[in-house]
Design a protein around this motif. Sequence first.
Motif, PDB file in Angstrom:
ATOM      1  N   ALA A 140       0.832  -1.206   0.000  1.00  0.00           N
ATOM      2  CA  ALA A 140       0.000   0.000   0.000  1.00  0.00           C
ATOM      3  C   ALA A 140       0.864   1.252   0.000  1.00  0.00           C
ATOM      4  O   ALA A 140       0.540   2.246  -0.675  1.00  0.00           O
ATOM      5  N   LEU A 141       1.957   1.224   0.743  1.00  0.00           N
ATOM      6  CA  LEU A 141       2.867   2.369   0.777  1.00  0.00           C
ATOM      7  C   LEU A 141       3.468   2.625  -0.599  1.00  0.00           C
ATOM      8  O   LEU A 141       3.511   3.775  -1.065  1.00  0.00           O
ATOM      9  N   VAL A 142       3.929   1.592  -1.260  1.00  0.00           N
ATOM     10  CA  VAL A 142       4.528   1.746  -2.586  1.00  0.00           C
ATOM     11  C   VAL A 142       3.506   2.308  -3.564  1.00  0.00           C
ATOM     12  O   VAL A 142       3.803   3.244  -4.333  1.00  0.00           O
ATOM     13  N   ARG A 143       2.295   1.786  -3.518  1.00  0.00           N
ATOM     14  CA  ARG A 143       1.259   2.264  -4.433  1.00  0.00           C
ATOM     15  C   ARG A 143       0.906   3.720  -4.164  1.00  0.00           C
ATOM     16  O   ARG A 143       0.755   4.524  -5.092  1.00  0.00           O
ATOM     17  N   ARG A 144       0.787   4.074  -2.891  1.00  0.00           N
ATOM     18  CA  ARG A 144       0.447   5.457  -2.530  1.00  0.00           C
ATOM     19  C   ARG A 144       1.580   6.408  -2.928  1.00  0.00           C
ATOM     20  O   ARG A 144       1.347   7.479  -3.486  1.00  0.00           O
ATOM     21  N   ALA A 145       2.825   6.018  -2.648  1.00  0.00           N
ATOM     22  CA  ALA A 145       3.972   6.862  -2.975  1.00  0.00           C
ATOM     23  C   ALA A 145       4.069   7.093  -4.479  1.00  0.00           C
ATOM     24  O   ALA A 145       4.302   8.227  -4.933  1.00  0.00           O
ATOM     25  N   ARG A 146       3.853   6.054  -5.257  1.00  0.00           N
ATOM     26  CA  ARG A 146       3.959   6.203  -6.715  1.00  0.00           C
ATOM     27  C   ARG A 146       2.797   7.017  -7.282  1.00  0.00           C
ATOM     28  O   ARG A 146       2.978   7.761  -8.253  1.00  0.00           O
ATOM     29  N   ARG A 147       1.644   6.900  -6.653  1.00  0.00           N
ATOM     30  CA  ARG A 147       0.526   7.729  -7.082  1.00  0.00           C
ATOM     31  C   ARG A 147       0.811   9.200  -6.776  1.00  0.00           C
ATOM     32  O   ARG A 147       0.515  10.078  -7.592  1.00  0.00           O
ATOM     33  N   MET A 148       1.396   9.468  -5.629  1.00  0.00           N
ATOM     34  CA  MET A 148       1.757  10.842  -5.274  1.00  0.00           C
ATOM     35  C   MET A 148       2.784  11.398  -6.261  1.00  0.00           C
ATOM     36  O   MET A 148       2.701  12.556  -6.681  1.00  0.00           O
ATOM     37  N   ASN A 149       3.731  10.564  -6.658  1.00  0.00           N
ATOM     38  CA  ASN A 149       4.729  10.997  -7.628  1.00  0.00           C
ATOM     39  C   ASN A 149       4.083  11.336  -8.970  1.00  0.00           C
ATOM     40  O   ASN A 149       4.471  12.316  -9.626  1.00  0.00           O
ATOM     41  N   ARG A 150       3.110  10.538  -9.382  1.00  0.00           N
ATOM     42  CA  ARG A 150       2.425  10.816 -10.652  1.00  0.00           C
ATOM     43  C   ARG A 150       1.676  12.150 -10.588  1.00  0.00           C
ATOM     44  O   ARG A 150       1.662  12.909 -11.564  1.00  0.00           O
ATOM     45  N   ILE A 151       1.054  12.421  -9.453  1.00  0.00           N
ATOM     46  CA  ILE A 151       0.335  13.685  -9.296  1.00  0.00           C
ATOM     47  C   ILE A 151       1.309  14.860  -9.320  1.00  0.00           C
ATOM     48  O   ILE A 151       1.048  15.898  -9.947  1.00  0.00           O
ATOM     49  N   LEU A 152       2.445  14.712  -8.669  1.00  0.00           N
ATOM     50  CA  LEU A 152       3.453  15.765  -8.691  1.00  0.00           C
ATOM     51  C   LEU A 152       3.988  15.986 -10.103  1.00  0.00           C
ATOM     52  O   LEU A 152       4.272  17.117 -10.503  1.00  0.00           O
ATOM     53  N   ALA A 153       4.109  14.905 -10.875  1.00  0.00           N
ATOM     54  CA  ALA A 153       4.571  15.029 -12.259  1.00  0.00           C
ATOM     55  C   ALA A 153       3.575  15.826 -13.095  1.00  0.00           C
ATOM     56  O   ALA A 153       3.967  16.626 -13.959  1.00  0.00           O
ATOM     57  N   GLU A 154       2.297  15.640 -12.841  1.00  0.00           N
ATOM     58  CA  GLU A 154       1.270  16.396 -13.552  1.00  0.00           C
ATOM     59  C   GLU A 154       1.230  17.855 -13.083  1.00  0.00           C
ATOM     60  O   GLU A 154       0.968  18.764 -13.870  1.00  0.00           O
ATOM     61  N   THR A 155       1.487  18.063 -11.803  1.00  0.00           N
ATOM     62  CA  THR A 155       1.428  19.403 -11.228  1.00  0.00           C
ATOM     63  C   THR A 155       2.632  20.252 -11.639  1.00  0.00           C
ATOM     64  O   THR A 155       2.503  21.452 -11.884  1.00  0.00           O
ATOM     65  N   TYR A 156       3.803  19.605 -11.717  1.00  0.00           N
ATOM     66  CA  TYR A 156       5.046  20.319 -12.050  1.00  0.00           C
ATOM     67  C   TYR A 156       5.708  19.670 -13.268  1.00  0.00           C
ATOM     68  O   TYR A 156       6.768  19.058 -13.157  1.00  0.00           O
ATOM     69  N   PRO A 157       5.098  19.807 -14.441  1.00  0.00           N
ATOM     70  CA  PRO A 157       5.648  19.136 -15.628  1.00  0.00           C
ATOM     71  C   PRO A 157       7.003  19.676 -16.059  1.00  0.00           C
ATOM     72  O   PRO A 157       7.737  18.991 -16.770  1.00  0.00           O
ATOM     73  N   ASP A 158       7.343  20.894 -15.638  1.00  0.00           N
ATOM     74  CA  ASP A 158       8.623  21.469 -16.032  1.00  0.00           C
ATOM     75  C   ASP A 158       9.616  21.528 -14.875  1.00  0.00           C
ATOM     76  O   ASP A 158      10.563  22.319 -14.884  1.00  0.00           O
ATOM     77  N   ALA A 159       9.428  20.701 -13.854  1.00  0.00           N
ATOM     78  CA  ALA A 159      10.359  20.672 -12.720  1.00  0.00           C
ATOM     79  C   ALA A 159      11.771  20.367 -13.222  1.00  0.00           C
ATOM     80  O   ALA A 159      11.974  19.509 -14.075  1.00  0.00           O
ATOM     81  N   HIS A 160      12.735  21.087 -12.673  1.00  0.00           N
ATOM     82  CA  HIS A 160      14.126  20.917 -13.091  1.00  0.00           C
ATOM     83  C   HIS A 160      15.038  21.502 -12.025  1.00  0.00           C
ATOM     84  O   HIS A 160      14.584  22.135 -11.078  1.00  0.00           O
ATOM     85  N   CYS A 161      16.330  21.307 -12.190  1.00  0.00           N
ATOM     86  CA  CYS A 161      17.316  21.903 -11.296  1.00  0.00           C
ATOM     87  C   CYS A 161      17.269  23.414 -11.475  1.00  0.00           C
ATOM     88  O   CYS A 161      17.359  23.916 -12.610  1.00  0.00           O
TER      89      CYS A 161
END
Length: 269
Positions: A44-65
């Motif tokens: 459940a932790l792995v699934r939740r963490a990866r779902r959170m990462n996907r949401i962050l990817a959608e929220t910050y599509p241009d994230a970079h250094c």
Amino acid sequence: MATNAAAKAGGTAAGGAAEEGAAKKRAKGGRGTGGGRRPETRLALVRRARRMNRILAETYPDAHCELNFGTPFQLLVATVLSAQTTDMRVNMTTPELFAKYPTPEDLAAANPEDVEAILRPTGFFRAKTKSVMGLSAAIRDRFNGEVPARLEDLVTLPGVGRKTANVVLGNAFDVPGITVDTHFGRLARRFGWTTEDDPVKIEHEVGSLFPRKEWTMLSHRLIWHGRRVCHARRPACGACPLAHLCPSFGEGPTDEETARKLVKPGPFS
């Protein structure tokens, strides 16, 4: 971009009293044990963490250094200089430094007082001068003037730890790495991905939740979210796209209108 992210965040967070209650229930149940609490399973932790990462990817599509650089050497120096200051301040300082000392050989042979004068705005300028000149000399003498592309080599350079090494590996050499800065560590604990405080343990524990190819971008996304929404003192919980998945929901204002005012638009470079 961050404004759009905040709007998206607000829409996701506006789940009403039922959603808030569910989030608080997770916070109480969380991953703990005892008192009738139901611990989160590893799956459940792995699934939740990866779902959170996907949401962050959608929220910050241009994230970079957010450090400006043109070469691995420039990124290495800029990252060392970023300690105890902002990326913006570093980006204002490095153009003069790199114009005067473009290579490791140039910086290693510089007059320390001249380098200190340039680095003074970044704070701790004497220690930073010693570090960047020392790592430049080491690159010149031990690595033929080329920044090494292995973590075990990078961490032997003066002023370079695992965090700096992973920044350079991930962004200059496309070698996946997790950058555990203060933002990453804070969010990883709030998200229930780890309970550790030690950066190396956080790096390994969080890394085990995600495919290796995601590590570098995961780092950027958490750092961006930490700078913009999930602040140390008053996280903008009511404007967070991860509210429904976060066991720490409620540490900051949960009212959407109040939370929106806490979102920092950036950029931070």
